[in-house]
Design an enzyme around this catalytic site. Sequence first.
Site, PDB file in Angstrom:
ATOM      1  N   ASN A   1      44.546  -2.769  68.170  1.00  0.00           N
ATOM      2  CA  ASN A   1      43.477  -3.731  68.413  1.00  0.00           C
ATOM      3  C   ASN A   1      43.965  -5.178  68.390  1.00  0.00           C
ATOM      4  O   ASN A   1      43.517  -6.010  69.176  1.00  0.00           O
ATOM      5  CB  ASN A   1      42.358  -3.547  67.385  1.00  0.00           C
ATOM      6  CG  ASN A   1      41.556  -2.283  67.649  1.00  0.00           C
ATOM      7  OD1 ASN A   1      41.771  -1.599  68.657  1.00  0.00           O
ATOM      8  ND2 ASN A   1      40.634  -1.966  66.757  1.00  0.00           N
TER       9      ASN A   1
ATOM     10  N   PHE B   1      36.397  -7.872  58.150  1.00  0.00           N
ATOM     11  CA  PHE B   1      36.309  -6.822  59.171  1.00  0.00           C
ATOM     12  C   PHE B   1      36.924  -7.323  60.469  1.00  0.00           C
ATOM     13  O   PHE B   1      36.662  -8.446  60.891  1.00  0.00           O
ATOM     14  CB  PHE B   1      34.852  -6.410  59.385  1.00  0.00           C
ATOM     15  CG  PHE B   1      34.288  -5.690  58.196  1.00  0.00           C
ATOM     16  CD1 PHE B   1      34.472  -4.333  58.044  1.00  0.00           C
ATOM     17  CD2 PHE B   1      33.598  -6.389  57.212  1.00  0.00           C
ATOM     18  CE1 PHE B   1      33.975  -3.661  56.933  1.00  0.00           C
ATOM     19  CE2 PHE B   1      33.087  -5.719  56.102  1.00  0.00           C
ATOM     20  CZ  PHE B   1      33.288  -4.356  55.963  1.00  0.00           C
ATOM     21  N   GLU B   2      37.709  -6.466  61.100  1.00  0.00           N
ATOM     22  CA  GLU B   2      38.525  -6.911  62.227  1.00  0.00           C
ATOM     23  C   GLU B   2      37.730  -7.477  63.390  1.00  0.00           C
ATOM     24  O   GLU B   2      38.218  -8.318  64.131  1.00  0.00           O
ATOM     25  CB  GLU B   2      39.397  -5.750  62.715  1.00  0.00           C
ATOM     26  CG  GLU B   2      38.594  -4.560  63.217  1.00  0.00           C
ATOM     27  CD  GLU B   2      39.474  -3.339  63.425  1.00  0.00           C
ATOM     28  OE1 GLU B   2      39.581  -2.544  62.483  1.00  0.00           O
ATOM     29  OE2 GLU B   2      40.055  -3.180  64.498  1.00  0.00           O
ATOM     30  N   ALA B   3      36.493  -7.019  63.595  1.00  0.00           N
ATOM     31  CA  ALA B   3      35.723  -7.505  64.737  1.00  0.00           C
ATOM     32  C   ALA B   3      35.244  -8.939  64.541  1.00  0.00           C
ATOM     33  O   ALA B   3      34.780  -9.580  65.488  1.00  0.00           O
ATOM     34  CB  ALA B   3      34.538  -6.589  65.009  1.00  0.00           C
ATOM     35  N   GLY B   4      35.335  -9.449  63.283  1.00  0.00           N
ATOM     36  CA  GLY B   4      34.999 -10.858  63.099  1.00  0.00           C
ATOM     37  C   GLY B   4      34.131 -11.195  61.900  1.00  0.00           C
ATOM     38  O   GLY B   4      33.711 -12.336  61.743  1.00  0.00           O
TER      39      GLY B   4
END
Lengths: 337, 266
Positions: free
Chosen positions: A144, B52-55
Amino acid sequence: MSGKVIEILEEGSGQIFSKITPNEFREHMREKVKNAWRDKRIDIKTAIQQFVHDGDYLTMGGVSFVRLSMAAVHEMIRQKKRNLNLAAGTRTYDFNLMLDAGCVKNIDCGYITGMEIFGIPYMTRKNAERMITDGEMGIAEYDNASMAWRHKAAAMGIPFLPIRNMMGADGFKHSAAIKIRCPFTGEELVLVPAIYADVCIIHVHRCDIYGNAQIEGALNEDLGKSKSAKRLIITTEKIIDTDEIRLAPDRTLIPCFYVDAVVEIPYGTHPTNMPGMYYVDIDHMKEYVAAARDRSSLEEYYNKYIFGVKNFAEYLEKVGGKERLHYLEDLEHLRVR
Amino acid sequence: MRNRDYNIIELMAIIAAREIEDRAVIYIGTGIPMLAASLAQHMHAPNIVPVFEAGGVAPQMPTLPTSVGCSRTTYRAIRTCDMPEIFEMAQLGIAHYAFLGGAQVDQYGNINSTVKGRYEAPSVRWPGSGGANAFGSLCWRTMIIMNHEKRRFIEKVDFITTPGYIDGPGAREKAGLPPGTGPYRVFTDKALLDFEERTKRMRLIGLLPEVTLDEVIQNTGFELLITEDLKQLPPPTDEELSVLREKVDPFRIVLSRGDKNSKEEN
């Protein structure tokens, strides 16, 4: 001149599915931005017909089951788009539906087929395994972070970015990344190639008729993706007045000059989550994963929800209409359990 | 399953939560890592920074998130941003802990979540890295959570998705990864493990309640180092269980996976 050269230490053997064309992209953008103030409203069917072509390199916004442009995904499947090259970092339900529908040719993989807490749909996994083994689908291996940086590199107008992961991993060997020695520090670095995409589709909370867009919640790779595609389709929950945009310019995450099409589709990400508006339809996700246990029930799922409806509004009726959507709104706002 | 009033997912989450120190920045994957971090946040570690990686940065999760990007990961957060920023923070040295799962692990903590068998013709294709490779490469300490089975704890993983100590001391640095990083703890349904300093090999340091040493050895596919002062870990307290059930995952989104008749995928 010191005569120093940058030493290439190792190269991955993976294919590059997008072109690395910063100069061509500059020429493209030079013309495209002249349409900044065009009224870009259009319906989803026309948008997909006009802007998504077979064989394109496609990037899609959102992450996991969050803010996926499902109305666009349905339409691409209905229009039988084929041979798409897909940026597949953080993909779940959108990727799975397109893969099983036969839309996909090559993928840059970050995360595929998994549905996080809902597990891996059996048919999709089998399908992916067969397509990889038969060479029917090309795959290059990333993660990712490196995928996100590849989009960012293109959005920066450069051909690659140096990063500090991927080394020591087998994914590197199956990627198109290159390991070098840093000319400044002498340390090892991985260079990942930029992805200049043909087309990108992103669902947003609101935008004006020109495409100036506001997004809430986690942004995932959307800033990079929106700025690194030749054509950008924005699907939106709501169209707002440009005055509202101008009142809070710090909230504009995608300025209109990157945008080619604006499609208004309320609840356009169902069954995925629209942060601040409606939550994931967990029951529908479970229904989908269960349907994907065998071929006939998966086909039934497609026929019922995608081929058997004219448009997304009709789909929304099928999944429970207003009552269901209001429940998902209540769930998002923690008003119900 | 033995007769007791908690399930295995609850137990694993509680054991893992106890190892989370207050004031740490923690990068969290889906599932049990979310349970453990949220439980720690409610109990002894209110000042952690979950990421969290998505932001999502430093949210106060109201219920368990269903994915690493859902609105629960940004609820009452101090910032939302994009994925490059999240991983750039880790690259910058901000991330103390990465907390992730996998399908296979070996004695050096190398994790596979990509393929079973040959890459070109896999017998099973798993989702791939997701955020794991960058988590495990860039965060200072990696915590791994997995079911303790012989087919998962194997001599050599089929594919290194996320490098651990690769093939021994110094190998990470030699490969070019940031120095001073690597696997730190492994949480399983049977044991608590760490990595012995000199050899970087996985070492058993604790047995879960009612689990025997023999059971752990029987379910490990490589030779395990065992600490001299091996402990039997204390069972969950009433407080840990009630916070986990009432505050962390009231819908039992992940907790239910440990209930009877619930089957794990793969």
